[in-house]
Design a protein around this motif. Sequence first.
Motif: not given
Length: 99
Positions: A33-35, A5-9, A67-68, A73-76
């Motif tokens: 959201l993140y995946i 999921v990129v910045e557009l979210c 960078l997303w 990976i790190e934040e989800a």
Amino acid sequence: MTYVVVELCVDCKYTDCAAVCPVEAFHELPDRLYINADTCIDCDACVPECPVEAIFADNNVPENYALWTQINIEEAPKYPVISAKIPALHGPSCTGPEE
């Protein structure tokens, strides 16, 4: 491969994608959201559900959003799983469709 999921979210949090995910790979923050790369099974179900086109295959993320991949990976894993559709967030910086 996984999806990202990129910045557009950001500020355009639609959860249609999370509702169709068969493995609960989506994690929810207040404004996005993140995946989770460890959970995602690369099924592609989420991509057509995103009205702001914020989901990309990790090997096809546009350069300006590269960078997303690492951010997901790190934040989800730090945030709760979401697997249901909830009312969309259409915040001030969102350029997506209004509900």
